[in-house]
Scaffold this active site. Structure first.
Site, PDB file in Angstrom:
ATOM      1  N   LYS A 103      -5.938 -11.487   2.620  1.00  0.00           N
ATOM      2  CA  LYS A 103      -4.707 -11.772   3.367  1.00  0.00           C
ATOM      3  C   LYS A 103      -4.991 -11.684   4.865  1.00  0.00           C
ATOM      4  CE  LYS A 103      -1.719 -10.328  -0.383  1.00  0.00           C
ATOM      5  NZ  LYS A 103      -0.999  -9.287  -1.094  1.00  0.00           N
ATOM      6  N   GLN A 138       1.245  -3.559  -0.395  1.00  0.00           N
ATOM      7  CA  GLN A 138       0.425  -4.023  -1.514  1.00  0.00           C
ATOM      8  C   GLN A 138       0.736  -3.206  -2.772  1.00  0.00           C
ATOM      9  OE1 GLN A 138      -1.512  -6.725  -1.323  1.00  0.00           O
ATOM     10  NE2 GLN A 138      -2.139  -6.567  -3.447  1.00  0.00           N
ATOM     11  N   ASP A 190       7.137 -11.087   0.872  1.00  0.00           N
ATOM     12  CA  ASP A 190       6.800 -11.156  -0.554  1.00  0.00           C
ATOM     13  C   ASP A 190       7.993 -11.658  -1.372  1.00  0.00           C
ATOM     14  OD1 ASP A 190       4.271 -10.437  -1.592  1.00  0.00           O
ATOM     15  OD2 ASP A 190       4.605  -8.312  -1.163  1.00  0.00           O
TER      16      ASP A 190
END
Ligand code: GUN
Length: 284
Positions: A53, A97, A120
């Protein structure tokens, strides 16, 4: 012989376009999109994902902050970090995460991320918007799959779409996106009876169940499009998907490989969402 859908190639094209749009936006407004990623603990797979990422953000010209917190981080410490990033006007996206260490309440943590920085799309507000079909943040992996289908000119309208797996991250939002595209959608899971009968109905089969080589050629309709979201590590360390590529590839008309299929698309959508968040932060 199926067409192998090259996720790396499609992702590279889409990322080049995002990079260009981000540069134009930055030159017009002075705002550089910024993403903060928090990783708690030492999970090796998560570390790889976070590194990828970061690399993608840097390549797209974004600001990229990585916060590595120790495995014994308390919930209060993690929430404080999120509060800091919430107040940082140079950060437009915050991503924690997953999975988190078990002593941390994932739901409470995800709800602490403000919906406008939730790139997200895991916050209840954003998941609700996806359900309604009225949203600015795309769920990364399902939207990556949709983008691949679009690039391959695979029509969804009226097609039998079968999803194997009902997770909040992939299966459920995938069902919504295919439904919004006028697919006839079935979601299968561990309690589904006669699974192979259902999967054999699929014109488009999306597999996200987290079991290596679970879908075999006899479970696939000849000519189906097979999208493998799985990412499993074999005993020998090699990555493999949820689809048994060798037996499915001769039956399908198109198939995504693992690695090099859906994976690169997920991060691409994250870049798109971060640009959207940056734009919306200044009312664009
Ligand atoms: N862990 C595995 N996939 C994801 C993802 O898409 N987002 C986050 N935050 N964590 C993950």
């Amino acid at each position: 012989m199926a067409k192998i859908i090259d996720g790396k190639k499609i992702a590279a094209k889409v990322r080049a376009d995002i990079k260009e749009r981000a540069a134009t936006f930055a030159s017009e407004t002075g705002v550089v999109p910024g993403l903060a990623v928090i990783i708690v603990g030492e999970d090796p797979a998560s570390k790889v994902y976070v590194r990828n990422k970061h690399r993608a953000c840097v390549e797209a010209g974004y600001r990229s902050d990585i916060y590595e917190m120790s495995a014994d981080t308390t919930e209060a410490e993690l929430l404080t970090k999120i509060e800091e990033l919430k107040a940082d006007t140079g950060i437009h996206g915050i991503l924690v995460q997953l999975p988190l260490p078990s002593h941390l309440d994932e739901k409470a943590v995800l709800e602490a991320i403000p919906p406008e920085k939730d790139v997200d799309a895991f916050h209840v507000v954003n998941t609700g918007k996806i359900m309604l079909g009225d949203y600015s943040f795309l769920p990364c992996t399902p939207a990556g799959v949709m983008k691949m289908l679009e690039y391959e000119n695979i029509d969804i309208s009226g097609k039998e779409c079968v999803i194997v797996g009902r997770s909040n991250i992939v299966g459920k939002p995938m069902a919504m996106l295919l439904l919004h595209a006028n697919g006839t959608v079935t979601v299968c899971h561990s309690r589904t009876k006669n699974l192979s009968e259902v999967t054999r109905r699929a014109d488009i089969l999306v597999v996200a169940i987290g079991k290596a080589d679970f879908i075999t050629g006899d479970m696939v309709k000849p000519g189906a499009v097979v999208i493998d979201v799985g990412m499993n590590r074999r005993d020998d360390g090699r990555l493999t998907g949820d689809v048994d590529f060798d037996s499915v590839e001769p039956v399908a008309s198109a198939i995504t490989p693992v690695p090099g299929g859906v994976g690169p698309m997920t991060i691409t959508i994250l870049l798109e969402n971060t640009l959207t968040a940056a734009k919306e932060s200044i009312g664009k």
